[in-house]
Design a protein around this motif. Sequence first.
Motif, PDB file in Angstrom:
ATOM      1  N   VAL A  45       0.753  -1.194  -0.069  1.00  0.00           N
ATOM      2  CA  VAL A  45      -0.070   0.126   0.126  1.00  0.00           C
ATOM      3  C   VAL A  45       1.009   1.270   0.074  1.00  0.00           C
ATOM      4  CG1 VAL A  45      -1.604   1.238   1.238  1.00  0.00           C
ATOM      5  CG2 VAL A  45      -1.726  -0.933   1.319  1.00  0.00           C
ATOM      6  N   ASN A  86      -8.996  -0.087   6.687  1.00  0.00           N
ATOM      7  CA  ASN A  86      -9.171  -0.360   5.335  1.00  0.00           C
ATOM      8  C   ASN A  86     -10.116   0.399   4.548  1.00  0.00           C
ATOM      9  OD1 ASN A  86      -7.202  -2.528   5.420  1.00  0.00           O
ATOM     10  ND2 ASN A  86      -8.823  -4.045   6.064  1.00  0.00           N
ATOM     11  N   LYS A  87     -10.340   1.694   5.048  1.00  0.00           N
ATOM     12  CA  LYS A  87     -11.115   2.408   4.252  1.00  0.00           C
ATOM     13  C   LYS A  87     -10.246   3.032   3.115  1.00  0.00           C
ATOM     14  CE  LYS A  87     -13.613   4.590   8.203  1.00  0.00           C
ATOM     15  NZ  LYS A  87     -13.908   6.156   8.942  1.00  0.00           N
ATOM     16  N   ILE A  88     -11.183   3.537   2.037  1.00  0.00           N
ATOM     17  CA  ILE A  88     -10.379   3.686   0.607  1.00  0.00           C
ATOM     18  C   ILE A  88      -9.652   5.401   0.725  1.00  0.00           C
ATOM     19  CG2 ILE A  88     -10.813   4.394  -1.644  1.00  0.00           C
ATOM     20  CD1 ILE A  88     -10.996   1.365  -0.989  1.00  0.00           C
ATOM     21  N   GLU A 136      -7.090   0.400  -0.490  1.00  0.00           N
ATOM     22  CA  GLU A 136      -7.492   0.111   1.145  1.00  0.00           C
ATOM     23  C   GLU A 136      -6.297   0.452   2.114  1.00  0.00           C
ATOM     24  OE1 GLU A 136      -8.825  -3.788   1.491  1.00  0.00           O
ATOM     25  OE2 GLU A 136     -10.589  -3.649   0.147  1.00  0.00           O
ATOM     26  N   ASP A 137      -6.842   1.382   2.976  1.00  0.00           N
ATOM     27  CA  ASP A 137      -5.744   1.786   4.168  1.00  0.00           C
ATOM     28  C   ASP A 137      -5.684   1.039   5.263  1.00  0.00           C
ATOM     29  OD1 ASP A 137      -4.251   3.566   5.493  1.00  0.00           O
ATOM     30  OD2 ASP A 137      -5.439   5.015   5.571  1.00  0.00           O
TER      31      ASP A 137
END
Length: 205
Positions: free
Chosen positions: A30, A168-170, A162-163
């Motif tokens: 990420v 894991n929010k976009i 995904e964070d």
Amino acid sequence: GQDRLDLGDVVVEAGLRYDYFNTGAYIPVVPGRIFTNPNYNSTLSYADMLNPADSIFQKVQGHGTVSPRVLVSFPVTDRTGFRLSYAQQVQAPDLQSVYQGVNNDLAFTNTNDNFPRDVTWGKTILFEFGIRHAFTQDFVFDISAYNKDKVADLAARVVPFEDPANNNKIMNVNILTNADFGNTRGVDMNLISRIGDFFNGTLTY
């Protein structure tokens, strides 16, 4: 490799070129999430953090490509020749672009920064045709027209990920891609003259 085939007055030259590169770089799975990734462990090496369970880093892949080239030429008269060519050309990404920001973390930068990804060859597709006419043995006129499509240049693009540090929010991150493109068209004209036994003169527009 390249080969030449003579079919009467027609000459066909065809070739293939194979290129391969592998930077061996490690990049975050990420972009921007290394030290702030909940799975980060400072006691592990890069290779240890390639484990899917840790999912901090991934190693870039090797990239190979084949580039064809074809040239056809034939005389129209005893003084005039015609040629037509098609070629694909590739360029490896420069290492500064590949490695720039590789260790950047969103703890000290933001999503507008440029984050590296696993990019491949930049590619150019070239068409050209030309005519060459000899007015005399010492004076030649050559004109060629070409179309050049650049179809995979390096460019930064905003892409969602995904964070892992935020449930894991976009989040939208600026990353390096092969998404840029462009087109160049042109005409080249040359006057070529032999001056004496030792010199040539060329005028190009």
